[in-house]
Design a protein around this motif. Structure first.
Motif, PDB file in Angstrom:
ATOM      1  N   THR A 192     -33.403   2.994 -10.984  1.00  0.00           N
ATOM      2  CA  THR A 192     -34.410   3.850 -10.362  1.00  0.00           C
ATOM      3  C   THR A 192     -35.780   3.317 -10.698  1.00  0.00           C
ATOM      4  OG1 THR A 192     -32.965   5.781 -10.597  1.00  0.00           O
ATOM      5  CG2 THR A 192     -35.299   6.187 -10.160  1.00  0.00           C
ATOM      6  N   GLN A 193     -36.566   3.020  -9.678  1.00  0.00           N
ATOM      7  CA  GLN A 193     -37.907   2.495  -9.891  1.00  0.00           C
ATOM      8  C   GLN A 193     -38.944   3.547  -9.523  1.00  0.00           C
ATOM      9  OE1 GLN A 193     -36.908  -1.804  -8.064  1.00  0.00           O
ATOM     10  NE2 GLN A 193     -38.890  -1.688  -9.122  1.00  0.00           N
ATOM     11  N   SER A 194     -39.984   3.592 -10.330  1.00  0.00           N
ATOM     12  CA  SER A 194     -41.079   4.529 -10.059  1.00  0.00           C
ATOM     13  C   SER A 194     -42.410   3.903 -10.470  1.00  0.00           C
ATOM     14  CB  SER A 194     -40.848   5.846 -10.823  1.00  0.00           C
ATOM     15  OG  SER A 194     -40.837   5.603 -12.224  1.00  0.00           O
ATOM     16  N   THR A 201     -34.953   0.239  -5.472  1.00  0.00           N
ATOM     17  CA  THR A 201     -35.582   0.227  -4.146  1.00  0.00           C
ATOM     18  C   THR A 201     -36.989  -0.344  -4.172  1.00  0.00           C
ATOM     19  OG1 THR A 201     -36.251   2.511  -4.461  1.00  0.00           O
ATOM     20  CG2 THR A 201     -34.196   2.132  -3.245  1.00  0.00           C
ATOM     21  N   GLY A 202     -37.507  -0.623  -5.383  1.00  0.00           N
ATOM     22  CA  GLY A 202     -38.785  -1.296  -5.476  1.00  0.00           C
ATOM     23  C   GLY A 202     -39.986  -0.379  -5.595  1.00  0.00           C
ATOM     24  N   THR A 203     -41.077  -0.952  -6.086  1.00  0.00           N
ATOM     25  CA  THR A 203     -42.389  -0.303  -6.111  1.00  0.00           C
ATOM     26  C   THR A 203     -43.332  -1.137  -5.273  1.00  0.00           C
ATOM     27  OG1 THR A 203     -42.134   0.718  -8.302  1.00  0.00           O
ATOM     28  CG2 THR A 203     -44.384   0.315  -7.522  1.00  0.00           C
ATOM     29  N   VAL A 230     -32.003  -3.849   3.974  1.00  0.00           N
ATOM     30  CA  VAL A 230     -32.497  -2.988   5.048  1.00  0.00           C
ATOM     31  C   VAL A 230     -33.931  -2.607   4.714  1.00  0.00           C
ATOM     32  CG1 VAL A 230     -32.157  -0.776   6.188  1.00  0.00           C
ATOM     33  CG2 VAL A 230     -30.175  -2.140   5.510  1.00  0.00           C
ATOM     34  N   LEU A 231     -34.748  -2.440   5.731  1.00  0.00           N
ATOM     35  CA  LEU A 231     -36.167  -2.151   5.543  1.00  0.00           C
ATOM     36  C   LEU A 231     -36.369  -0.970   4.603  1.00  0.00           C
ATOM     37  CD1 LEU A 231     -38.827  -3.327   6.625  1.00  0.00           C
ATOM     38  CD2 LEU A 231     -38.835  -1.494   8.323  1.00  0.00           C
ATOM     39  N   GLY A 232     -37.192  -1.180   3.585  1.00  0.00           N
ATOM     40  CA  GLY A 232     -37.520  -0.119   2.657  1.00  0.00           C
ATOM     41  C   GLY A 232     -36.539   0.040   1.504  1.00  0.00           C
ATOM     42  N   GLN A 233     -35.503  -0.780   1.479  1.00  0.00           N
ATOM     43  CA  GLN A 233     -34.489  -0.706   0.420  1.00  0.00           C
ATOM     44  C   GLN A 233     -34.442  -2.012  -0.366  1.00  0.00           C
ATOM     45  OE1 GLN A 233     -32.657   2.185  -0.160  1.00  0.00           O
ATOM     46  NE2 GLN A 233     -34.065   3.006   1.373  1.00  0.00           N
TER      47      GLN A 233
END
Lengths: 110, 111
Positions: free
Chosen positions: A5-7, A102-104, B38-41
């Motif tokens: 989990t990224q924040s 999911t990235g920042t 996928v876009l945004g993931q």
């Protein structure tokens, strides 16, 4: 099951305003934690690998740290060219793949 | 040194068609992995090959297949394309089970 989990999801900074990105993870036997930078439409660019709690690595304005539950990517005096999505990934013992968060999405404003 | 190279860079296909994506790893790297983003993931693992053998498979349907050649290059094949297969497909290479270095990806659009 591995979890990353990224924040925060997105972060806007003024040029020169230092901050940190967080990556919390749950994994059965951490083999390594990886940080990548990704520009829009491009492949992820490798930044750091951390293997054990307490480890730290630095590269220019970036510093990555690792505890048993999370990793931080510290950005010191960022510049507009640091704007990108920063991805965290873990590799667990017995796995042959990276499990990504999911990235920042970082935006640095001049 | 050349990095990981992927071809083509962009591709548009129609539903039901099949597609083949190609990857050349960094010289000396024997491990190749494929990811779907996928876009945004974040990227999601599809396959890993090491020394031409499949070493890992992610949670993808059997429509997805891959192989690695004697020169360590790799192909990802997707059959019976669905709209949901539209994504950036990433190839990564590594010397063994170490840092993975990614290519620029193939942007697949299914219409």
């Amino acid at each position: 099951e591995d979890q990353v989990t990224q924040s925060p999801e997105a972060l806007r900074l003024q040029e020169g305003e230092s901050s940190s990105l967080n990556c919390s993870y749950t994994v059965s036997g951490l083999r390594g934690l990886f940080w990548y930078r990704q520009d829009p439409g491009k492949g992820p660019e490798f930044l750091f690998t951390l293997y054990s709690a307490g480890e730290e690595k630095e590269k220019e304005r970036l510093k990555a740290t690792l505890t048993k539950k999370e990793s931080f990517l510290h950005i010191t005096a960022p510049k507009p060219e640091d704007s990108a999505t920063y991805l965290c990934a873990v590799e667990s013992a017995g796995a042959n793949n990276l499990f990504f968060g999911t990235g920042t999405r970082l935006t640095v404003i001049p | 040194d050349a990095g990981v190279t992927q071809s083509p860079t962009h591709l548009i296909k129609t539903r039901g068609q099949h597609v083949t994506l190609r990857c050349s790893p960094i010289s000396g790297h024997k491990s190749v992995s494929w990811y779907q983003q996928v876009l945004g993931q974040g990227p999601q693992f599809i396959f890993q090959y090491y020394e031409k053998e499949e070493r890992g498979r992610g949670n993808f349907p059997d429509r997805f297949s891959a192989r690695q050649f004697p020169n360590y290059s790799s192909e990802l094949n997707v059959n019976a394309l669905l709209l949901g297969d539209s994504a950036l497909y990433l190839c990564a290479s590594s010397p063994r089970n170490t840092e993975a270095f990614f290519g620029q990806g193939t942007r697949l659009t299914v219409v």
